[in-house]
Design an enzyme around this catalytic site. Structure first.
Site, PDB file in Angstrom:
ATOM      1  N   TYR A  66       0.844  -1.209   0.000  1.00 23.78           N
ATOM      2  CA  TYR A  66       0.000   0.000   0.000  1.00 23.78           C
ATOM      3  C   TYR A  66       0.878   1.258   0.000  1.00 23.78           C
ATOM      4  CZ  TYR A  66      -4.442   2.438   0.647  1.00 23.78           C
ATOM      5  OH  TYR A  66      -5.550   3.238   0.471  1.00 23.78           O
ATOM      6  N   LYS A 110      -3.115   8.481   2.752  1.00 23.40           N
ATOM      7  CA  LYS A 110      -4.356   8.318   3.532  1.00 23.40           C
ATOM      8  C   LYS A 110      -4.169   8.836   4.968  1.00 23.40           C
ATOM      9  CE  LYS A 110      -7.134   6.315   0.495  1.00 23.40           C
ATOM     10  NZ  LYS A 110      -8.151   7.135  -0.180  1.00 23.40           N
TER      11      LYS A 110
HETATM   12  P1  NAP Z   1     -12.445   3.482  -8.187  1.00 25.47           P
HETATM   13  O1  NAP Z   1     -13.764   2.978  -8.619  1.00 25.47           O
HETATM   14  O2  NAP Z   1     -11.291   3.238  -9.114  1.00 25.47           O
HETATM   15  O3  NAP Z   1     -12.567   5.022  -7.805  1.00 25.47           O
HETATM   16  C1  NAP Z   1     -11.432   5.879  -7.744  1.00 25.47           C
HETATM   17  C2  NAP Z   1     -11.846   7.156  -8.426  1.00 25.47           C
HETATM   18  O4  NAP Z   1     -10.829   8.172  -8.334  1.00 25.47           O
HETATM   19  C3  NAP Z   1     -12.093   6.927  -9.922  1.00 25.47           C
HETATM   20  O5  NAP Z   1     -13.356   7.444 -10.272  1.00 25.47           O
HETATM   21  C4  NAP Z   1     -10.965   7.751 -10.539  1.00 25.47           C
HETATM   22  O6  NAP Z   1     -11.236   8.226 -11.823  1.00 25.47           O
HETATM   23  C5  NAP Z   1     -10.869   8.867  -9.546  1.00 25.47           C
HETATM   24  N1  NAP Z   1      -9.714   9.717  -9.826  1.00 25.47           N
HETATM   25  C6  NAP Z   1      -8.405   9.369  -9.866  1.00 25.47           C
HETATM   26  N2  NAP Z   1      -7.665  10.435 -10.228  1.00 25.47           N
HETATM   27  C7  NAP Z   1      -8.532  11.466 -10.399  1.00 25.47           C
HETATM   28  C8  NAP Z   1      -8.394  12.843 -10.770  1.00 25.47           C
HETATM   29  N3  NAP Z   1      -7.180  13.386 -11.028  1.00 25.47           N
HETATM   30  N4  NAP Z   1      -9.501  13.629 -10.859  1.00 25.47           N
HETATM   31  C9  NAP Z   1     -10.709  13.109 -10.613  1.00 25.47           C
HETATM   32  N5  NAP Z   1     -10.919  11.815 -10.258  1.00 25.47           N
HETATM   33  C10 NAP Z   1      -9.831  11.013 -10.165  1.00 25.47           C
HETATM   34  O7  NAP Z   1     -12.010   2.783  -6.782  1.00 25.47           O
HETATM   35  P2  NAP Z   1     -12.665   2.792  -5.330  1.00 25.47           P
HETATM   36  O8  NAP Z   1     -12.086   1.617  -4.649  1.00 25.47           O
HETATM   37  O9  NAP Z   1     -14.135   2.959  -5.405  1.00 25.47           O
HETATM   38  O10 NAP Z   1     -11.977   4.077  -4.665  1.00 25.47           O
HETATM   39  C11 NAP Z   1     -12.722   5.126  -4.090  1.00 25.47           C
HETATM   40  C12 NAP Z   1     -12.061   5.591  -2.798  1.00 25.47           C
HETATM   41  O11 NAP Z   1     -12.188   4.565  -1.822  1.00 25.47           O
HETATM   42  C13 NAP Z   1     -10.576   5.895  -2.917  1.00 25.47           C
HETATM   43  O12 NAP Z   1     -10.259   7.013  -2.118  1.00 25.47           O
HETATM   44  C14 NAP Z   1      -9.951   4.646  -2.324  1.00 25.47           C
HETATM   45  O13 NAP Z   1      -8.645   4.882  -1.828  1.00 25.47           O
HETATM   46  C15 NAP Z   1     -10.930   4.389  -1.216  1.00 25.47           C
HETATM   47  N6  NAP Z   1     -10.876   3.044  -0.636  1.00 25.47           N
HETATM   48  C16 NAP Z   1     -10.959   1.958  -1.424  1.00 25.47           C
HETATM   49  C17 NAP Z   1     -10.883   0.704  -0.856  1.00 25.47           C
HETATM   50  C18 NAP Z   1     -10.920  -0.541  -1.718  1.00 25.47           C
HETATM   51  O14 NAP Z   1     -10.469  -1.586  -1.268  1.00 25.47           O
HETATM   52  N7  NAP Z   1     -11.457  -0.478  -2.922  1.00 25.47           N
HETATM   53  C19 NAP Z   1     -10.749   0.554   0.546  1.00 25.47           C
HETATM   54  C20 NAP Z   1     -10.685   1.697   1.331  1.00 25.47           C
HETATM   55  C21 NAP Z   1     -10.743   2.949   0.738  1.00 25.47           C
HETATM   56  P3  NAP Z   1     -10.389   7.581 -13.058  1.00 25.47           P
HETATM   57  O15 NAP Z   1     -10.790   6.156 -13.172  1.00 25.47           O
HETATM   58  O16 NAP Z   1     -10.760   8.447 -14.203  1.00 25.47           O
HETATM   59  O17 NAP Z   1      -8.929   7.732 -12.723  1.00 25.47           O
END
Ligand code: NAP
Length: 255
Positions: free
Chosen positions: A155, A162
């Site tokens: 990570y 984070k």
């Molecule tokens: P996700 O569907 O890939 O969402 C991440 C989002 O961030 C995507 O829509 C991506 O857009 C966007 N993003 C990245 N760079 C960007 C930029 N410059 N401007 C605008 N948008 C941007 O994955 P997710 O897991 O749902 O992640 C959402 C949040 O949850 C994140 O903060 C992640 O760290 C957090 N989280 C995830 C998990 C897990 O296991 N999945 C666990 C804990 C926390 P693009 O695709 O266009 O880049």
């Protein structure tokens, strides 16, 4: 829970996105939402998802690393909604090469990039969002992960980002609280999404979580969305500056 409220949601990439689960839950609870997408590459798929929600769902282009793009997006939100009741920041990114191997190998550029997209962006949207929440008891949330608190293999730079994001939640909560605006975070357990696919050995992280979490299961995006509803609704009106774990209890375990 969110009847008549209007919210802006950052971070829908596809139907697996945590932000999409929150958008569906908020909509089902009576809210009107607007969705942002990073660039036109994703615009079409986000518009297709938005079309499945009842009522009108504005879809607005916004790259959170560019102030001009942020200003234009919030100008459009102001035109479409006038004001905002809630904001969801579900955005993170780090270069794939920074998400495996030893943390000491992190490059200066990779460190800055992860902090800019994943951490500063919350402060950037919170400031602009707060301007549309005056007098409305607004609520904001962001998404974080236990990698902020403890070392999770691979990570790396995202864990450090984070940790800074969670500190930002506390500083923003203190700053915006006197204006009646609450700021919280959900620390979600691992969920198979596009962003998660970039983390080395993610399937092992999922397996380990399932075996160790007191609830003996992996976290579902819908569970995160239901807790998001709570944090965005008046039910949580006494809570601000908190990081709430929605992880089946994984974070309480010592081993
Ligand atoms: P996700 O569907 O890939 O969402 C991440 C989002 O961030 C995507 O829509 C991506 O857009 C966007 N993003 C990245 N760079 C960007 C930029 N410059 N401007 C605008 N948008 C941007 O994955 P997710 O897991 O749902 O992640 C959402 C949040 O949850 C994140 O903060 C992640 O760290 C957090 N989280 C995830 C998990 C897990 O296991 N999945 C666990 C804990 C926390 P693009 O695709 O266009 O880049």
């Amino acid at each position: 829970m969110l009847q008549g409220k209007r919210g802006l949601i950052f971070g829908v990439a596809n139907k697996r996105s945590i932000a999409w689960a929150i958008a569906k839950a908020a909509s089902a609870s009576g809210a009107q939402v607007a969705l942002t997408y990073q660039n036109e590459r994703l615009g079409e798929s986000v518009r297709e998802l938005a079309a499945t929600l009842p009522g009108e769902t504005p879809c607005i282009e916004c790259d959170v690393t560019h102030d001009v793009s942020l200003d234009a997006a919030f100008d459009e939100v102001k035109i479409r909604f006038g004001s905002l009741d809630f904001l969801v920041h579900s955005v993170a990114f780090a270069r794939k090469e920074e998400l495996s191997g030893g943390y000491s190998q992190t490059s200066r550029e990779g460190f800055h990039f992860a902090q800019d997209v994943s951490t500063y962006s919350f402060t950037a949207v919170a400031r602009r969002g707060a301007a549309l929440m005056e007098g409305r008891a607004g609520a904001m949330i962001t998404l974080t992960y236990i990698g902020a608190e403890r070392v999770i293999p691979n990570y790396n730079v995202m864990g450090v980002a984070k940790a800074a994001l969670e500190a930002s939640v506390r500083y923003l909560a203190a700053d915006l609280g006197p204006r009646g605006i609450r700021v919280n975070a959900i620390s979600a357990g691992p969920i198979k999404t596009l962003a998660a696919a970039g983390i080395g050995d993610f399937s092992q992280i999922l397996e380990h979580h399932k075996n160790k979490a007191p609830l003996r299961k992996n976290t579902e995006a819908e569970e995160v969305a239901d807790s998001a509803l709570f944090l965005l609704s008046p039910l949580s009106r006494g809570i601000t500056g908190e990081v709430i774990h929605v992880d089946g209890g994984y974070s309480i375990m010592g081993t």
